[in-house]
Design a protein around this motif. Structure first.
Motif, PDB file in Angstrom:
ATOM      1  N   ASN A   1      18.035  20.346  21.516  1.00 24.56           N
ATOM      2  CA  ASN A   1      17.853  20.579  22.949  1.00 24.56           C
ATOM      3  C   ASN A   1      16.592  19.919  23.480  1.00 24.56           C
ATOM      4  N   CYS A   2      16.202  18.812  22.849  1.00 22.69           N
ATOM      5  CA  CYS A   2      15.136  17.942  23.364  1.00 22.69           C
ATOM      6  C   CYS A   2      13.766  18.607  23.390  1.00 22.69           C
ATOM      7  N   ALA A   3      13.518  19.518  22.442  1.00 22.02           N
ATOM      8  CA  ALA A   3      12.168  20.006  22.183  1.00 22.02           C
ATOM      9  C   ALA A   3      11.658  19.293  20.937  1.00 22.02           C
ATOM     10  N   ILE A   4      10.361  19.029  20.899  1.00 19.84           N
ATOM     11  CA  ILE A   4       9.766  18.345  19.760  1.00 19.84           C
ATOM     12  C   ILE A   4       9.079  19.378  18.866  1.00 19.84           C
ATOM     13  N   ASN A   5       9.360  19.297  17.578  1.00 19.55           N
ATOM     14  CA  ASN A   5       8.751  20.221  16.625  1.00 19.55           C
ATOM     15  C   ASN A   5       7.293  19.849  16.367  1.00 19.55           C
ATOM     16  N   LEU A   6       6.423  20.848  16.414  1.00 17.36           N
ATOM     17  CA  LEU A   6       5.053  20.756  15.910  1.00 17.36           C
ATOM     18  C   LEU A   6       4.996  21.755  14.770  1.00 17.36           C
ATOM     19  N   SER A   7       4.951  21.252  13.518  1.00 15.81           N
ATOM     20  CA  SER A   7       5.270  22.134  12.408  1.00 15.81           C
ATOM     21  C   SER A   7       4.443  21.846  11.167  1.00 15.81           C
ATOM     22  N   MET A   8       4.231  22.915  10.389  1.00 14.39           N
ATOM     23  CA  MET A   8       3.793  22.754   9.013  1.00 14.39           C
ATOM     24  C   MET A   8       4.928  22.084   8.229  1.00 14.39           C
ATOM     25  N   PRO A   9       4.608  21.277   7.222  1.00 18.93           N
ATOM     26  CA  PRO A   9       5.659  20.600   6.447  1.00 18.93           C
ATOM     27  C   PRO A   9       6.239  21.512   5.369  1.00 18.93           C
ATOM     28  N   ASP A  10       6.820  22.627   5.789  1.00 21.38           N
ATOM     29  CA  ASP A  10       7.388  23.606   4.872  1.00 21.38           C
ATOM     30  C   ASP A  10       8.874  23.758   5.174  1.00 21.38           C
ATOM     31  N   GLY A  11       9.622  24.386   4.244  1.00 21.73           N
ATOM     32  CA  GLY A  11      11.042  24.622   4.464  1.00 21.73           C
ATOM     33  C   GLY A  11      11.807  23.319   4.626  1.00 21.73           C
ATOM     34  N   TRP A  12      12.626  23.249   5.669  1.00 22.04           N
ATOM     35  CA  TRP A  12      13.478  22.083   5.911  1.00 22.04           C
ATOM     36  C   TRP A  12      12.708  20.884   6.444  1.00 22.04           C
ATOM     37  N   VAL A  13      11.502  21.114   6.987  1.00 17.33           N
ATOM     38  CA  VAL A  13      10.798  20.086   7.772  1.00 17.33           C
ATOM     39  C   VAL A  13      10.512  18.804   6.989  1.00 17.33           C
ATOM     40  N   PRO A  14      10.055  18.855   5.722  1.00 18.35           N
ATOM     41  CA  PRO A  14       9.783  17.602   5.013  1.00 18.35           C
ATOM     42  C   PRO A  14      11.016  16.704   4.846  1.00 18.35           C
ATOM     43  N   GLU A  15      12.215  17.286   4.899  1.00 24.55           N
ATOM     44  CA  GLU A  15      13.437  16.493   4.782  1.00 24.55           C
ATOM     45  C   GLU A  15      13.766  15.759   6.083  1.00 24.55           C
ATOM     46  N   PHE A  16      13.055  16.115   7.145  1.00 28.41           N
ATOM     47  CA  PHE A  16      13.331  15.584   8.485  1.00 28.41           C
ATOM     48  C   PHE A  16      12.167  14.795   9.063  1.00 28.41           C
ATOM     49  N   ALA A  17      10.958  15.253   8.810  1.00 26.65           N
ATOM     50  CA  ALA A  17       9.807  14.857   9.620  1.00 26.65           C
ATOM     51  C   ALA A  17       9.358  13.419   9.376  1.00 26.65           C
TER      52      ALA A  17
ATOM     53  N   GLU B   1       7.291  10.012  15.197  1.00 21.47           N
ATOM     54  CA  GLU B   1       8.579   9.345  15.431  1.00 21.47           C
ATOM     55  C   GLU B   1       9.637  10.352  15.854  1.00 21.47           C
ATOM     56  N   ASN B   2       9.690  11.508  15.149  1.00 21.03           N
ATOM     57  CA  ASN B   2      10.651  12.543  15.554  1.00 21.03           C
ATOM     58  C   ASN B   2      10.028  13.939  15.619  1.00 21.03           C
ATOM     59  N   CYS B   3       8.722  14.044  15.339  1.00 15.45           N
ATOM     60  CA  CYS B   3       8.047  15.347  15.386  1.00 15.45           C
ATOM     61  C   CYS B   3       6.544  15.129  15.262  1.00 15.45           C
ATOM     62  N   PHE B   4       5.809  16.231  15.293  1.00 20.23           N
ATOM     63  CA  PHE B   4       4.370  16.226  15.023  1.00 20.23           C
ATOM     64  C   PHE B   4       4.118  17.180  13.855  1.00 20.23           C
ATOM     65  N   VAL B   5       3.262  16.763  12.919  1.00 15.53           N
ATOM     66  CA  VAL B   5       3.067  17.519  11.684  1.00 15.53           C
ATOM     67  C   VAL B   5       1.646  18.070  11.618  1.00 15.53           C
ATOM     68  N   ILE B   6       1.537  19.358  11.264  1.00 19.81           N
ATOM     69  CA  ILE B   6       0.248  20.002  10.995  1.00 19.81           C
ATOM     70  C   ILE B   6      -0.084  19.774   9.526  1.00 19.81           C
ATOM     71  N   GLN B   7      -1.218  19.201   9.248  1.00 18.16           N
ATOM     72  CA  GLN B   7      -1.571  18.897   7.861  1.00 18.16           C
ATOM     73  C   GLN B   7      -1.937  20.171   7.103  1.00 18.16           C
ATOM     74  N   PRO B   8      -1.283  20.420   5.950  1.00 16.21           N
ATOM     75  CA  PRO B   8      -1.636  21.608   5.166  1.00 16.21           C
ATOM     76  C   PRO B   8      -2.981  21.430   4.477  1.00 16.21           C
ATOM     77  N   ALA B   9      -3.708  22.527   4.338  1.00 16.68           N
ATOM     78  CA  ALA B   9      -5.003  22.506   3.655  1.00 16.68           C
ATOM     79  C   ALA B   9      -4.793  22.537   2.151  1.00 16.68           C
ATOM     80  N   ALA B  10      -5.770  22.011   1.415  1.00 15.27           N
ATOM     81  CA  ALA B  10      -5.734  22.068  -0.044  1.00 15.27           C
ATOM     82  C   ALA B  10      -5.829  23.521  -0.500  1.00 15.27           C
ATOM     83  N   ASP B  11      -5.433  23.773  -1.747  1.00 14.72           N
ATOM     84  CA  ASP B  11      -5.463  25.134  -2.289  1.00 14.72           C
ATOM     85  C   ASP B  11      -6.870  25.711  -2.253  1.00 14.72           C
ATOM     86  N   GLN B  12      -6.999  26.845  -1.594  1.00 12.15           N
ATOM     87  CA  GLN B  12      -8.254  27.586  -1.539  1.00 12.15           C
ATOM     88  C   GLN B  12      -7.930  28.959  -0.976  1.00 12.15           C
ATOM     89  N   SER B  13      -8.917  29.694  -0.523  1.00 16.33           N
ATOM     90  CA  SER B  13      -8.648  31.045  -0.022  1.00 16.33           C
ATOM     91  C   SER B  13      -7.776  30.984   1.224  1.00 16.33           C
TER      92      SER B  13
END
Length: 548
Positions: free
Chosen positions: A455-471, A475-487
């Motif tokens: 429906n012509c909304a653009i995803n702004l998303s963490m690259p979790d779940g289905w998103v890495p298979e699409f993002a 080009e087709n979305c905006f990605v939030i960069q995940p932080a390295a392992d820490q608290s």
């Protein structure tokens, strides 16, 4: 009593002729049938709709919740209030079947209803109810509320779904070749099948399983003694269950048992399948866990005018229709919150099942920075939140009400209640940006962004779940960069900063200063969503990869 032709009303296609029964605790098929809570139900509803479109030989099996999940209302102070209101759908057909299931050592009467395929355009759905005059009040209450907080009632619900569902299929002469458990709630059906075939291998030939959650708390377990007392194991003794399934400990885990009963299982995204294998594969006797990524049904979710604009490449129609849909959404905002939103302003929507790991309040983490974003005159924004917490999850309800309290004085922020299919559709059609910011590896799939992109909304998303298979970033979305392992605290802070940086430095400038690029991203997202994340692909894959 109904026969098979009465139930289906269509002839299955030759490639989908194998009879399948699809067991799920919830199905979100239409706003008029409120028997769902969140993503599990949304997925099941889209699956049944696409199974109907493909003319698959699949029947759904669920429970008819008299009071639904709950109705999300407001109290006198504008805070969320769960309420339980009786539902009496008159469009369900009485199958003429009533039978008994043993629960807690006593017979419970169960009545079977049918949602016919032509009503909402779905595969047939059998819905079982214990709310019949023959039962006492305790037995009647088994099918009153989805995910009842009382432990014994929850166990009884699983017995009625699993054992009762299998019994109903047999009595309606719909004996399937494949029993598909959508999540572990229906695992008791395997004890019924074991009593019928007296062999784990014979059960495994017939059973497949979909696991939906990497959250251990979401993988239900109960004490063996209580389950035996509740008649959960049908005709098996506790020691037989332990021996047949090679399970130890005091707690019987539904997911682990389902993985041992099934010949094959799947996670609901590629990432989730890896997580599921890490969680369960060390246990002896666990079946193969493959991947079938969740999807959503386009016919149900997409706005037809937007779809036409995308199909014929009419950018002006696309922009015009999107503003119309925003105005429709903003009528709901005005009605609920007394706030007048502007269709020319970029609108961010956070809407999904309310749970702590999904971080609904992440945008508000740094209040000063959030207020700078909200008060910007160069790049104005509007923000809408919606979602249903579990009605007994005081922490999630507290977060929901805190967001209400903080947003109440802000003219361009709104929290909507009544998050069900209808509101979900309005939000997806009216959003410019669909925000998804869970903690990494906690979201099994998270399908809401699929229908938003249709429906012509653009995803702004963490690259979790289905998103890495699409993002594909920008080009087709905006990605939030995940932080390295820490608290968790540090990860929340860093991912908040990444999210706000993307919003302030990329999303807003493109929306306001480069509309052609914005439209190109919108169109590319819609093109990439279908067919890869449309439920026709999902329903076809289940037949080819799981049922055959």
């Amino acid at each position: 009593m109904l026969n098979r032709n009465d139930i289906f009303g269509y002839t299955p296609g030759p490639q989908y002729n194998k009879p399948v029964a699809y067991f799920s605790m919830e199905f979100a098929i239409d706003q008029a049938l409120k028997i769902y809570s969140g993503g599990l139900g949304f997925l099941a509803g889209s699956h049944l709709r696409s199974a109907y479109e493909l003319k698959q030989n699949l029947v759904g099996v669920g429970l008819l919740w008299k009071y639904g999940y709950y109705d999300q209302l407001r109290d006198g102070n504008n805070y969320m209030k769960p309420d339980f209101i009786r539902k009496d759908p008159t469009f369900l057909r009485d199958t003429g079947l009533t039978f008994t299931v043993e629960v807690h050592g006593a017979p419970v009467h169960v009545k079977a209803y049918l949602l016919r395929p032509e009503i909402f355009g779905s595969a047939p759905l059998l819905l079982l109810s214990t709310d019949v005059p023959e039962n006492d009040e305790v037995s009647r209450s088994i099918t009153h509320c989805l995910y009842d907080p009382n432990e014994s009632t929850r166990i009884a619900q699983s017995i009625i779904l699993g054992i009762g569902g299998a019994m109903a299929l047999d009595q309606l002469q719909l004996t399937p070749e494949v029993y598909h458990m959508n999540e572990g709630h229906g695992v008791a059906l395997n004890f019924y099948l074991y009593a019928k075939f007296n062999s784990l291998e014979e059960v495994k030939k017939r059973v497949v399983f979909t696991t939906h959650t990497p959250e251990m708390a979401g993988n239900e377990s109960h004490n063996y003694g209580l389950l035996k007392e509740m008649s959960f194991f049908y005709r098996m003794q506790e020691h037989e269950v332990r021996s047949v399934l090679n399970m130890e400990g005091d707690q019987f885990n539904y997911t682990l048992a389902a993985l041992k009963f099934a010949r094959k299982a799947n996670g609901v995204s590629k990432i989730h399948s890896e997580v599921a294998r890490d969680m369960w594969s060390a246990n002896p006797g666990v079946c193969e866990i493959t991947s079938i990524t969740n999807a959503q049904n386009k016919v149900y979710w997409v706005d037809k005018v937007l779809d036409k604009a995308l199909t014929i490449g009419d950018d002006q129609l696309l922009v015009r229709r999107k503003k119309e849909l925003k105005r429709e959404l903003f009528k709901i905002v005005a009605d609920q919150c007394g706030k007048l939103f502007d269709e020319n302003v970029l609108t961010i929507v956070w809407a999904r099942r309310f749970a702590g790991y999904k971080r609904a309040d992440l945008m508000m983490r740094d209040w000063e920075r959030f207020m700078r974003l909200i008060k910007s005159t160069e790049f104005p924004v509007q923000v809408i939140w919606a979602g249903k917490p579990y009605p007994k999850d005081e922490g999630a309800i507290g977060m929901f009400n805190q967001i209400i309290a903080k947003s109440n004085p802000i003219a361009n922020c709104a929290v909507l209640t009544g998050y069900e299919l209808s509101l979900s559709a309005a939000l997806k059609k009216g959003a410019d940006v669909w925000l998804n910011n869970p903690r990494m590896y906690r979201e099994a799939s998270g399908t809401s962004g699929m229908a938003a992109a249709m429906n012509c909304a653009i995803n702004l998303s963490m690259p979790d779940g289905w998103v890495p298979e699409f993002a594909r970033e920008k080009e087709n979305c905006f990605v939030i960069q995940p932080a390295a392992d820490q608290s968790s605290e540090d990860k929340d802070r860093l991912e908040y900063e990444s999210m706000m940086d993307v919003l302030e430095k990329t999303v807003l400038p493109i929306y306001y200063k480069d509309q052609p690029q914005w439209i190109n991203i919108v169109k590319q997202a819609a093109a990439d969503i279908v067919p890869a994340f449309e439920a026709g692909r999902l329903a076809d894959q289940y037949y080819k990869l799981m049922y055959q």
